[in-house]
Design a protein around this motif. Structure first.
Motif, PDB file in Angstrom:
ATOM      1  N   THR A 154       0.770  -1.207   0.199  1.00 33.44           N
ATOM      2  CA  THR A 154      -0.003   0.082  -0.125  1.00 33.44           C
ATOM      3  C   THR A 154       0.846   1.105   0.020  1.00 33.44           C
ATOM      4  OG1 THR A 154      -1.747  -0.948   0.989  1.00 33.44           O
ATOM      5  CG2 THR A 154      -1.558   1.296   1.154  1.00 33.44           C
ATOM      6  N   LYS A 155       2.041   1.287   0.767  1.00 33.47           N
ATOM      7  CA  LYS A 155       2.973   2.381   0.776  1.00 33.47           C
ATOM      8  C   LYS A 155       3.440   2.550  -0.556  1.00 33.47           C
ATOM      9  CE  LYS A 155       3.938   2.069   5.725  1.00 33.47           C
ATOM     10  NZ  LYS A 155       4.936   1.923   6.745  1.00 33.47           N
ATOM     11  N   LEU A 156       3.739   1.662  -1.498  1.00 33.14           N
ATOM     12  CA  LEU A 156       4.289   1.766  -2.743  1.00 33.14           C
ATOM     13  C   LEU A 156       3.035   2.077  -3.384  1.00 33.14           C
ATOM     14  CD1 LEU A 156       6.594   0.935  -4.811  1.00 33.14           C
ATOM     15  CD2 LEU A 156       5.364  -1.161  -4.787  1.00 33.14           C
ATOM     16  N   ASP A 157       2.215   1.214  -3.808  1.00 31.59           N
ATOM     17  CA  ASP A 157       1.095   1.550  -4.723  1.00 31.59           C
ATOM     18  C   ASP A 157       0.174   2.805  -4.550  1.00 31.59           C
ATOM     19  OD1 ASP A 157      -0.006   0.606  -7.183  1.00 31.59           O
ATOM     20  OD2 ASP A 157      -1.698  -0.296  -6.089  1.00 31.59           O
ATOM     21  N   GLU A 158      -0.502   2.777  -3.308  1.00 36.74           N
ATOM     22  CA  GLU A 158      -1.384   4.171  -3.115  1.00 36.74           C
ATOM     23  C   GLU A 158      -0.740   5.141  -2.692  1.00 36.74           C
ATOM     24  OE1 GLU A 158      -4.442   2.196  -0.750  1.00 36.74           O
ATOM     25  OE2 GLU A 158      -4.818   0.693  -2.150  1.00 36.74           O
ATOM     26  N   ASP A 159       0.059   5.212  -1.669  1.00 36.18           N
ATOM     27  CA  ASP A 159       0.631   6.398  -1.118  1.00 36.18           C
ATOM     28  C   ASP A 159       1.833   7.060  -1.978  1.00 36.18           C
ATOM     29  OD1 ASP A 159      -1.048   5.462   1.101  1.00 36.18           O
ATOM     30  OD2 ASP A 159       0.498   4.886   2.477  1.00 36.18           O
ATOM     31  N   GLY A 160       2.350   6.213  -2.800  1.00 35.22           N
ATOM     32  CA  GLY A 160       3.332   6.523  -3.613  1.00 35.22           C
ATOM     33  C   GLY A 160       4.525   7.097  -3.017  1.00 35.22           C
ATOM     34  N   GLU A 161       4.844   6.532  -1.748  1.00 33.44           N
ATOM     35  CA  GLU A 161       5.873   6.899  -0.826  1.00 33.44           C
ATOM     36  C   GLU A 161       7.066   6.459  -1.227  1.00 33.44           C
ATOM     37  OE1 GLU A 161       6.788   6.576   3.960  1.00 33.44           O
ATOM     38  OE2 GLU A 161       4.840   6.060   3.110  1.00 33.44           O
ATOM     39  N   TYR A 162       7.268   5.271  -1.851  1.00 33.14           N
ATOM     40  CA  TYR A 162       8.466   4.504  -2.356  1.00 33.14           C
ATOM     41  C   TYR A 162       8.484   4.090  -3.926  1.00 33.14           C
ATOM     42  CZ  TYR A 162       9.057   3.416   2.515  1.00 33.14           C
ATOM     43  OH  TYR A 162       9.076   3.615   3.979  1.00 33.14           O
ATOM     44  N   ALA A 163       9.641   4.391  -4.518  1.00 32.74           N
ATOM     45  CA  ALA A 163       9.694   4.135  -5.945  1.00 32.74           C
ATOM     46  C   ALA A 163       9.738   2.780  -6.077  1.00 32.74           C
ATOM     47  CB  ALA A 163      10.629   4.744  -6.617  1.00 32.74           C
ATOM     48  N   ALA A 164      10.062   1.757  -5.114  1.00 28.81           N
ATOM     49  CA  ALA A 164      10.190   0.357  -5.218  1.00 28.81           C
ATOM     50  C   ALA A 164      10.393  -0.222  -3.935  1.00 28.81           C
ATOM     51  CB  ALA A 164      11.456   0.052  -6.222  1.00 28.81           C
ATOM     52  N   LEU A 165       9.862  -1.436  -3.796  1.00 28.19           N
ATOM     53  CA  LEU A 165      10.135  -2.072  -2.618  1.00 28.19           C
ATOM     54  C   LEU A 165      11.208  -3.314  -2.885  1.00 28.19           C
ATOM     55  CD1 LEU A 165       6.862  -2.420  -1.162  1.00 28.19           C
ATOM     56  CD2 LEU A 165       8.328  -0.803  -0.351  1.00 28.19           C
ATOM     57  N   ILE A 166      12.120  -3.849  -2.060  1.00 31.97           N
ATOM     58  CA  ILE A 166      12.790  -5.051  -2.058  1.00 31.97           C
ATOM     59  C   ILE A 166      12.187  -5.913  -1.095  1.00 31.97           C
ATOM     60  CG2 ILE A 166      14.844  -6.449  -2.057  1.00 31.97           C
ATOM     61  CD1 ILE A 166      16.259  -3.556  -2.997  1.00 31.97           C
ATOM     62  N   LEU A 167      11.657  -7.365  -1.423  1.00 27.52           N
ATOM     63  CA  LEU A 167      10.851  -8.068  -0.757  1.00 27.52           C
ATOM     64  C   LEU A 167      11.400  -9.346  -0.906  1.00 27.52           C
ATOM     65  CD1 LEU A 167       7.271  -7.013  -1.485  1.00 27.52           C
ATOM     66  CD2 LEU A 167       8.469  -6.297   0.599  1.00 27.52           C
ATOM     67  N   ALA A 168      11.432 -10.311   0.211  1.00 28.18           N
ATOM     68  CA  ALA A 168      11.710 -11.810  -0.146  1.00 28.18           C
ATOM     69  C   ALA A 168      10.378 -12.272  -1.152  1.00 28.18           C
ATOM     70  CB  ALA A 168      11.404 -12.415   1.314  1.00 28.18           C
ATOM     71  N   ARG A 169      11.001 -13.034  -1.987  1.00 27.38           N
ATOM     72  CA  ARG A 169      10.179 -13.567  -2.974  1.00 27.38           C
ATOM     73  C   ARG A 169       9.188 -14.316  -2.309  1.00 27.38           C
ATOM     74  NH1 ARG A 169      11.820 -17.332  -8.184  1.00 27.38           N
ATOM     75  NH2 ARG A 169       9.781 -17.365  -9.165  1.00 27.38           N
ATOM     76  N   ALA A 170       9.145 -15.069  -1.197  1.00 26.86           N
ATOM     77  CA  ALA A 170       8.226 -15.846  -0.585  1.00 26.86           C
ATOM     78  C   ALA A 170       7.040 -15.123  -0.157  1.00 26.86           C
ATOM     79  CB  ALA A 170       8.630 -16.716   0.537  1.00 26.86           C
ATOM     80  N   SER A 171       7.374 -13.692   0.183  1.00 28.02           N
ATOM     81  CA  SER A 171       6.371 -12.915   0.713  1.00 28.02           C
ATOM     82  C   SER A 171       5.389 -12.510  -0.248  1.00 28.02           C
ATOM     83  CB  SER A 171       7.073 -11.559   1.595  1.00 28.02           C
ATOM     84  OG  SER A 171       7.636 -10.745   0.556  1.00 28.02           O
ATOM     85  N   ARG A 172       5.885 -12.198  -1.487  1.00 27.29           N
ATOM     86  CA  ARG A 172       5.044 -12.125  -2.615  1.00 27.29           C
ATOM     87  C   ARG A 172       4.320 -13.052  -3.054  1.00 27.29           C
ATOM     88  NH1 ARG A 172       3.025  -8.650  -4.445  1.00 27.29           N
ATOM     89  NH2 ARG A 172       3.134  -8.863  -6.527  1.00 27.29           N
ATOM     90  N   THR A 173       4.581 -14.519  -2.560  1.00 22.10           N
ATOM     91  CA  THR A 173       3.694 -15.529  -2.797  1.00 22.10           C
ATOM     92  C   THR A 173       2.693 -15.465  -2.009  1.00 22.10           C
ATOM     93  OG1 THR A 173       5.542 -16.882  -3.667  1.00 22.10           O
ATOM     94  CG2 THR A 173       3.849 -18.188  -3.136  1.00 22.10           C
ATOM     95  N   HIS A 174       2.593 -15.047  -0.780  1.00 22.68           N
ATOM     96  CA  HIS A 174       1.896 -14.995   0.068  1.00 22.68           C
ATOM     97  C   HIS A 174       0.925 -13.731   0.464  1.00 22.68           C
ATOM     98  CE1 HIS A 174       4.382 -18.344   1.489  1.00 22.68           C
ATOM     99  NE2 HIS A 174       3.411 -18.964   1.607  1.00 22.68           N
ATOM    100  N   ALA A 175       1.259 -12.771  -0.479  1.00 22.98           N
ATOM    101  CA  ALA A 175       0.575 -11.447  -0.389  1.00 22.98           C
ATOM    102  C   ALA A 175      -1.031 -11.661  -0.750  1.00 22.98           C
ATOM    103  CB  ALA A 175       1.128 -10.431  -1.213  1.00 22.98           C
ATOM    104  N   PRO A 176      -1.614 -10.833  -0.257  1.00 30.11           N
ATOM    105  CA  PRO A 176      -3.359 -11.038  -0.562  1.00 30.11           C
ATOM    106  C   PRO A 176      -3.493 -10.832  -2.064  1.00 30.11           C
ATOM    107  CG  PRO A 176      -2.818  -9.623   1.465  1.00 30.11           C
ATOM    108  CD  PRO A 176      -1.402  -9.829   0.860  1.00 30.11           C
ATOM    109  N   ARG A 177      -4.547 -11.566  -2.464  1.00 29.54           N
ATOM    110  CA  ARG A 177      -4.558 -11.865  -3.833  1.00 29.54           C
ATOM    111  C   ARG A 177      -5.380 -10.381  -4.211  1.00 29.54           C
ATOM    112  NH1 ARG A 177      -1.059 -15.032  -5.181  1.00 29.54           N
ATOM    113  NH2 ARG A 177      -1.490 -17.117  -4.414  1.00 29.54           N
ATOM    114  N   THR A 178      -5.889  -9.796  -3.542  1.00 28.62           N
ATOM    115  CA  THR A 178      -6.752  -8.416  -3.657  1.00 28.62           C
ATOM    116  C   THR A 178      -6.219  -7.277  -3.766  1.00 28.62           C
ATOM    117  OG1 THR A 178      -7.508  -8.360  -1.142  1.00 28.62           O
ATOM    118  CG2 THR A 178      -8.773  -9.786  -2.427  1.00 28.62           C
ATOM    119  N   HIS A 179      -4.896  -7.292  -3.537  1.00 27.99           N
ATOM    120  CA  HIS A 179      -4.266  -6.042  -3.454  1.00 27.99           C
ATOM    121  C   HIS A 179      -4.154  -5.656  -5.010  1.00 27.99           C
ATOM    122  CE1 HIS A 179      -1.070  -3.120  -3.137  1.00 27.99           C
ATOM    123  NE2 HIS A 179      -1.455  -3.088  -1.959  1.00 27.99           N
TER     124      HIS A 179
END
Length: 95
Positions: A60-85
């Motif tokens: 949300t901080k990346l997409d809606e708030d525009g606070e960040y240009a990018a995020l670096i996340l663990a790939r596993a966390s993207r697998t478990h991210a809510p599908r509704t985002h």
């Protein structure tokens, strides 16, 4: 069924921009000291900031708030991210 361990990190951007194409001074969020150090080696011209919260909050901080240009996340966390985002960007492997 055996779970596959995803050990890579990914760069997630709003607009599908590659890490190499982000403008100098762009703010990148990550919760990992290791990822911040690696980014400093690959792109010392980018700013990094520790980002807190669960994966959905971070996106949300990346997409809606525009606070960040990018995020670096663990790939596993993207697998478990809510599908509704509503994330419109893309995830690319990082280091």
């Amino acid at each position: 069924m055996t779970d596959v361990l995803l050990v890579h990190d990914v760069v997630v951007t709003r607009d599908g921009v590659a890490l190499a194409d982000l403008p100098a001074g762009s703010l990148i969020g990550t919760s990992s000291v290791r990822r911040r150090a690696q980014l400093g080696i690959h792109r010392p011209d980018l700013r990094t900031e520790r980002i807190r919260g669960n994966v959905d909050t971070r996106l949300t901080k990346l997409d809606e708030d525009g606070e960040y240009a990018a995020l670096i996340l663990a790939r596993a966390s993207r697998t478990h991210a809510p599908r509704t985002h509503s994330l419109r960007g893309c995830a690319r492997q990082f280091v």
